[in-house]
Design a protein around this motif. Structure first.
Motif, PDB file in Angstrom:
ATOM      1  N   ALA A 256      -1.565  13.850  14.960  1.00 19.39           N
ATOM      2  CA  ALA A 256      -1.222  14.651  13.790  1.00 19.39           C
ATOM      3  C   ALA A 256      -1.930  14.098  12.549  1.00 19.39           C
ATOM      4  N   ASN A 257      -2.045  14.947  11.544  1.00 15.27           N
ATOM      5  CA  ASN A 257      -2.569  14.498  10.263  1.00 15.27           C
ATOM      6  C   ASN A 257      -1.465  14.562   9.219  1.00 15.27           C
ATOM      7  N   TYR A 258      -1.490  13.625   8.307  1.00  9.90           N
ATOM      8  CA  TYR A 258      -0.569  13.690   7.177  1.00  9.90           C
ATOM      9  C   TYR A 258      -1.364  14.004   5.923  1.00  9.90           C
ATOM     10  N   SER A 259      -0.849  14.926   5.121  1.00 10.44           N
ATOM     11  CA  SER A 259      -1.463  15.200   3.829  1.00 10.44           C
ATOM     12  C   SER A 259      -0.883  14.221   2.812  1.00 10.44           C
ATOM     13  N   SER A 260      -1.681  13.869   1.803  1.00  8.69           N
ATOM     14  CA  SER A 260      -1.235  12.841   0.851  1.00  8.69           C
ATOM     15  C   SER A 260       0.081  13.218   0.168  1.00  8.69           C
ATOM     16  N   ASN A 261       0.394  14.516   0.113  1.00  5.88           N
ATOM     17  CA  ASN A 261       1.680  14.915  -0.498  1.00  5.88           C
ATOM     18  C   ASN A 261       2.872  14.506   0.378  1.00  5.88           C
ATOM     19  N   GLN A 262       2.586  14.229   1.668  1.00  7.62           N
ATOM     20  CA  GLN A 262       3.688  13.887   2.582  1.00  7.62           C
ATOM     21  C   GLN A 262       3.863  12.383   2.733  1.00  7.62           C
ATOM     22  N   PHE A 263       2.964  11.609   2.127  1.00  4.58           N
ATOM     23  CA  PHE A 263       3.015  10.163   2.336  1.00  4.58           C
ATOM     24  C   PHE A 263       4.370   9.608   1.937  1.00  4.58           C
ATOM     25  N   LYS A 264       4.855   8.657   2.747  1.00  4.74           N
ATOM     26  CA  LYS A 264       6.039   7.921   2.320  1.00  4.74           C
ATOM     27  C   LYS A 264       6.039   6.525   2.931  1.00  4.74           C
ATOM     28  N   ASN A 265       6.865   5.673   2.349  1.00  7.86           N
ATOM     29  CA  ASN A 265       6.903   4.282   2.798  1.00  7.86           C
ATOM     30  C   ASN A 265       7.169   4.213   4.289  1.00  7.86           C
ATOM     31  N   GLY A 266       6.472   3.306   4.958  1.00 11.98           N
ATOM     32  CA  GLY A 266       6.705   3.091   6.377  1.00 11.98           C
ATOM     33  C   GLY A 266       5.832   3.948   7.272  1.00 11.98           C
ATOM     34  N   MET A 267       5.153   4.941   6.707  1.00  6.53           N
ATOM     35  CA  MET A 267       4.309   5.829   7.510  1.00  6.53           C
ATOM     36  C   MET A 267       3.141   5.027   8.092  1.00  6.53           C
ATOM     37  N   LYS A 268       2.804   5.324   9.363  1.00  7.80           N
ATOM     38  CA  LYS A 268       1.713   4.605  10.033  1.00  7.80           C
ATOM     39  C   LYS A 268       0.508   5.533  10.154  1.00  7.80           C
ATOM     40  N   VAL A 269      -0.614   5.087   9.617  1.00  4.91           N
ATOM     41  CA  VAL A 269      -1.803   5.941   9.605  1.00  4.91           C
ATOM     42  C   VAL A 269      -3.045   5.138   9.995  1.00  4.91           C
ATOM     43  N   MET A 270      -4.086   5.877  10.378  1.00  9.32           N
ATOM     44  CA  MET A 270      -5.351   5.246  10.718  1.00  9.32           C
ATOM     45  C   MET A 270      -6.235   5.214   9.475  1.00  9.32           C
ATOM     46  N   ILE A 271      -6.661   4.019   9.066  1.00 10.97           N
ATOM     47  CA  ILE A 271      -7.564   3.896   7.925  1.00 10.97           C
ATOM     48  C   ILE A 271      -8.784   3.101   8.388  1.00 10.97           C
ATOM     49  N   ASP A 272      -9.958   3.683   8.256  1.00 13.20           N
ATOM     50  CA  ASP A 272     -11.207   3.041   8.682  1.00 13.20           C
ATOM     51  C   ASP A 272     -11.091   2.471  10.101  1.00 13.20           C
ATOM     52  N   GLY A 273     -10.416   3.213  10.974  1.00 20.19           N
ATOM     53  CA  GLY A 273     -10.346   2.809  12.375  1.00 20.19           C
ATOM     54  C   GLY A 273      -9.232   1.846  12.737  1.00 20.19           C
ATOM     55  N   ASP A 274      -8.488   1.368  11.741  1.00 17.84           N
ATOM     56  CA  ASP A 274      -7.399   0.433  12.026  1.00 17.84           C
ATOM     57  C   ASP A 274      -6.043   1.067  11.730  1.00 17.84           C
ATOM     58  N   PRO A 275      -5.029   0.743  12.523  1.00 22.42           N
ATOM     59  CA  PRO A 275      -3.685   1.236  12.203  1.00 22.42           C
ATOM     60  C   PRO A 275      -3.142   0.492  10.986  1.00 22.42           C
ATOM     61  N   CYS A 276      -2.558   1.242  10.054  1.00 19.01           N
ATOM     62  CA  CYS A 276      -2.028   0.656   8.830  1.00 19.01           C
ATOM     63  C   CYS A 276      -0.650   1.226   8.553  1.00 19.01           C
ATOM     64  N   SER A 277       0.128   0.467   7.827  1.00 18.81           N
ATOM     65  CA  SER A 277       1.461   0.919   7.452  1.00 18.81           C
ATOM     66  C   SER A 277       1.513   1.058   5.931  1.00 18.81           C
ATOM     67  N   MET A 278       2.185   2.123   5.463  1.00 20.78           N
ATOM     68  CA  MET A 278       2.301   2.324   4.018  1.00 20.78           C
ATOM     69  C   MET A 278       3.462   1.484   3.490  1.00 20.78           C
ATOM     70  N   VAL A 279       3.134   0.553   2.614  1.00 22.52           N
ATOM     71  CA  VAL A 279       4.153  -0.361   2.088  1.00 22.52           C
ATOM     72  C   VAL A 279       4.778   0.239   0.834  1.00 22.52           C
ATOM     73  N   ASP A 280       3.950   0.921   0.036  1.00 27.11           N
ATOM     74  CA  ASP A 280       4.471   1.500  -1.200  1.00 27.11           C
ATOM     75  C   ASP A 280       3.621   2.716  -1.549  1.00 27.11           C
ATOM     76  N   VAL A 281       4.293   3.807  -1.875  1.00 25.55           N
ATOM     77  CA  VAL A 281       3.588   5.048  -2.192  1.00 25.55           C
ATOM     78  C   VAL A 281       3.931   5.436  -3.618  1.00 25.55           C
ATOM     79  N   GLU A 282       2.902   5.574  -4.454  1.00 27.76           N
ATOM     80  CA  GLU A 282       3.184   5.961  -5.829  1.00 27.76           C
ATOM     81  C   GLU A 282       2.416   7.227  -6.189  1.00 27.76           C
ATOM     82  N   PHE A 283       3.132   8.150  -6.819  1.00 31.64           N
ATOM     83  CA  PHE A 283       2.560   9.408  -7.253  1.00 31.64           C
ATOM     84  C   PHE A 283       1.990   9.196  -8.653  1.00 31.64           C
ATOM     85  N   VAL A 284       0.698   9.462  -8.807  1.00 31.53           N
ATOM     86  CA  VAL A 284       0.065   9.269 -10.117  1.00 31.53           C
ATOM     87  C   VAL A 284      -0.448  10.616 -10.590  1.00 31.53           C
ATOM     88  N   LYS A 285       0.084  11.083 -11.725  1.00 32.40           N
ATOM     89  CA  LYS A 285      -0.293  12.416 -12.181  1.00 32.40           C
ATOM     90  C   LYS A 285      -0.531  12.389 -13.679  1.00 32.40           C
TER      91      LYS A 285
END
Lengths: 188, 322
Positions: free
Chosen positions: A2-31
């Motif tokens: 599955a793909n996650y859109s940046s609007n759905q990001f939340k803490n703890g989410m596990k995603v692939m970044i540059d080929g490595d699995p990563c966990s989101m530690v903190d998500v901040e909305f900047v507008k």
């Protein structure tokens, strides 16, 4: 995957970044009041432990990582690999030195550990918060010295060395906090 | 820790401070003979800005049947300008405004906006008045002023008005891990502003004379070195964006052109096309008096006065508790 859109990001989410699995530690909305929104994410690379910040545009998407934590029982070390078993399915997995890392010195057979699996391969091992381990080597205990401070090193059955109170004797079983590596109490 | 979501996120003592601040703000405008007004929260038209998303409401004469699509205001700007054109004189209001998708430590989908307009003021005079207002609420605040170009030149050695896209992108990526592509210069300027420059701003700092491409509803003029700049300012307090003001555009044709250009950009970005407020254009045709106007985030002002870390400490019930 599955793909996650940046609007759905939340803490703890596990995603692939540059080929490595990563966990989101903190998500901040900047507008900015005017202009497009960004999502600034503090990420932890689950393979290397590196923590850094990356910024995404709104509606940018990233691939999810097939990462899950399972409670597995530690079985044994064959000299190269550490073997774990799922107590329900009896499935076994083997973790290498990289995945086990620092957890090595707290692993006691039959203890339940959290093993993080990426595509079903172990990438990290978290020992229980508290483990009970036997003292295999320490200086002789000082009788009656239960109230005073002071400490000495003790080697435990797993090879870990911790500071313990002076009254502790060889052969005793101790309760250790694995998060700090500190002595908590006698086990009984 | 167990969190009981029926409870307010903000301590009651903070809500008392908040109430006292609202009273002081109203006192400030009463003293200056600025009229308090109210305008519709529900509007037939939506904001044109491609990066602000309106919440939609279905209005109907029978339950469950929508006869008309309405939009929750994202700012009372259009309606207030119609009042100005109709001869209201100086006006202000404190209103709930709504922005879809905005939720975070310093964002909530609904928030309280203080917006006011002063006849005969330009952006410089209005900045002075904004400073006076925030100092009545947070007296110990020191206020400084820098142009957008000075800020970029002094902090980054970059001319924000002339630097090429590639250069902006390069400088940005020296500071921020942002591997995405974007061929809008403003995206990179905004990224540098929000990620690199804003955190360096201490105390209350007005940034003025924005690039003309970021004019929104401000008039565009030439600065001292002949560059076209927007007569727009923003106020940051300890790096937090607090207010945005303009020497207002009064040219109806230019206003209509900007609405249409926003709509085109929306189409290009695949964003919803929503009805443009032609009544605003008509009001400008009838004659908007020369004026300057500003919008200020009241929740953030309370947050700063209380040295709070986030909106949740000053808003009774944020999104997750609403």
């Amino acid at each position: 995957m599955a793909n996650y859109s940046s609007n759905q990001f939340k803490n703890g989410m596990k995603v692939m970044i540059d080929g490595d699995p990563c966990s989101m530690v903190d998500v901040e909305f900047v507008k900015p009041g005017k202009g497009q929104a960004f999502t600034r994410v503090r990420l932890r690379n689950l393979l290397t432990g590196r923590i850094w910040e990356r910024t995404f545009k709104s509606n940018e998407s990233v691939e999810s990582a097939d990462v899950m934590d399972s409670d597995l029982e530690y079985l044994y070390n064959d000299g190269e690999m550490w073997h774990f078993m799922d107590p329900n399915s009896f499935d076994q997995v083997a973790a290498d030195k990289n995945a086990v890392g620092e957890a090595d010195k707290w692993l006691k057979e039959q203890d339940k550990c959290v093993v993080t699996l990426w595509n079903d391969n172990p990438i990290s091992v978290t020992p229980p918060n508290f483990v009970e381990l036997e003292v295999v080597e320490t200086d002789p205990g000082l009788k009656g010295d239960t109230a005073q401070g002071g400490s000495k090193p003790a080697t435990l059955s797993t090879g870990a060395v911790v500071r313990v109170p002076l009254f502790i004797e060889q052969g005793e079983v101790l309760r250790i906090d694995t998060r700090t590596g500190e002595y908590v109490s006698r086990a009984n | 820790m167990q969190d009981e979501l029926w409870r307010p996120g903000a301590p009651i003592r903070n809500l008392r401070v908040r109430a006292a601040m609202l009273a002081r703000i109203r006192g400030f405008f009463a003293e200056r003979k600025v009229l308090e007004v109210e305008t519709p929260v529900l509007s037939k038209c939506a904001v044109s800005d491609p990066f602000i998303d309106s919440l939609e409401v279905g209005f109907g004469f029978q339950p469950g049947i929508e006869d008309e699509r309405l939009y929750l205001q994202t700012s009372p700007e259009y309606a207030m300008k119609r009042l100005l054109a109709a001869g209201s004189g100086d006006i202000y209001q404190m209103a709930k405004v709504f922005r879809n998708g905005e939720s975070g430590r310093r964002h909530n989908p609904e928030f309280t906006m203080l917006e006011w307009y002063r006849l005969g003021f330009d952006d410089q005079r209005l900045m002075d008045e904004v400073a006076a207002l925030i100092q009545t609420v947070v007296p110990e605040l020191s206020v400084t002023c820098r142009s957008y170009a000075d800020l970029f030149e002094q902090e980054l050695g970059l001319d924000p008005h002339r630097a090429e896209l590639a250069e902006l992108q390069r400088v940005c990526r020296e500071h921020v891990d942002a591997p995405f592509e974007d061929n809008d210069r403003d995206t990179w300027l905004n990224l540098l502003m929000s990620h690199v420059l804003e955190p360096r701003l201490r105390g209350a700092v007005f940034i003025h004379s924005y690039p003309a491409s970021m004019a929104a509803l401000a008039r565009v003029r030439a600065d001292d070195s002949g560059r076209l700049v927007a007569a727009r300012f923003e106020l940051f307090v300890d790096g937090v964006e607090l207010a945005n003001g303009y020497h207002e555009l009064t040219d109806a044709r230019e206003q209509a052109r900007r609405l249409a250009s926003d709509q085109r950009q929306r189409a290009m970005l695949g964003l919803p096309q929503r009805p443009l407020d032609q009544r605003l254009v008509q009001a400008l045709e009838a004659g908007l008096p020369e004026c300057a106007g500003v919008a200020l985030g009241v929740d953030r002002l309370v947050m700063l006065a209380l040295k709070a870390e986030g909106l949740r400490e000053v808003v009774s019930f944020m999104h997750e508790r609403a």
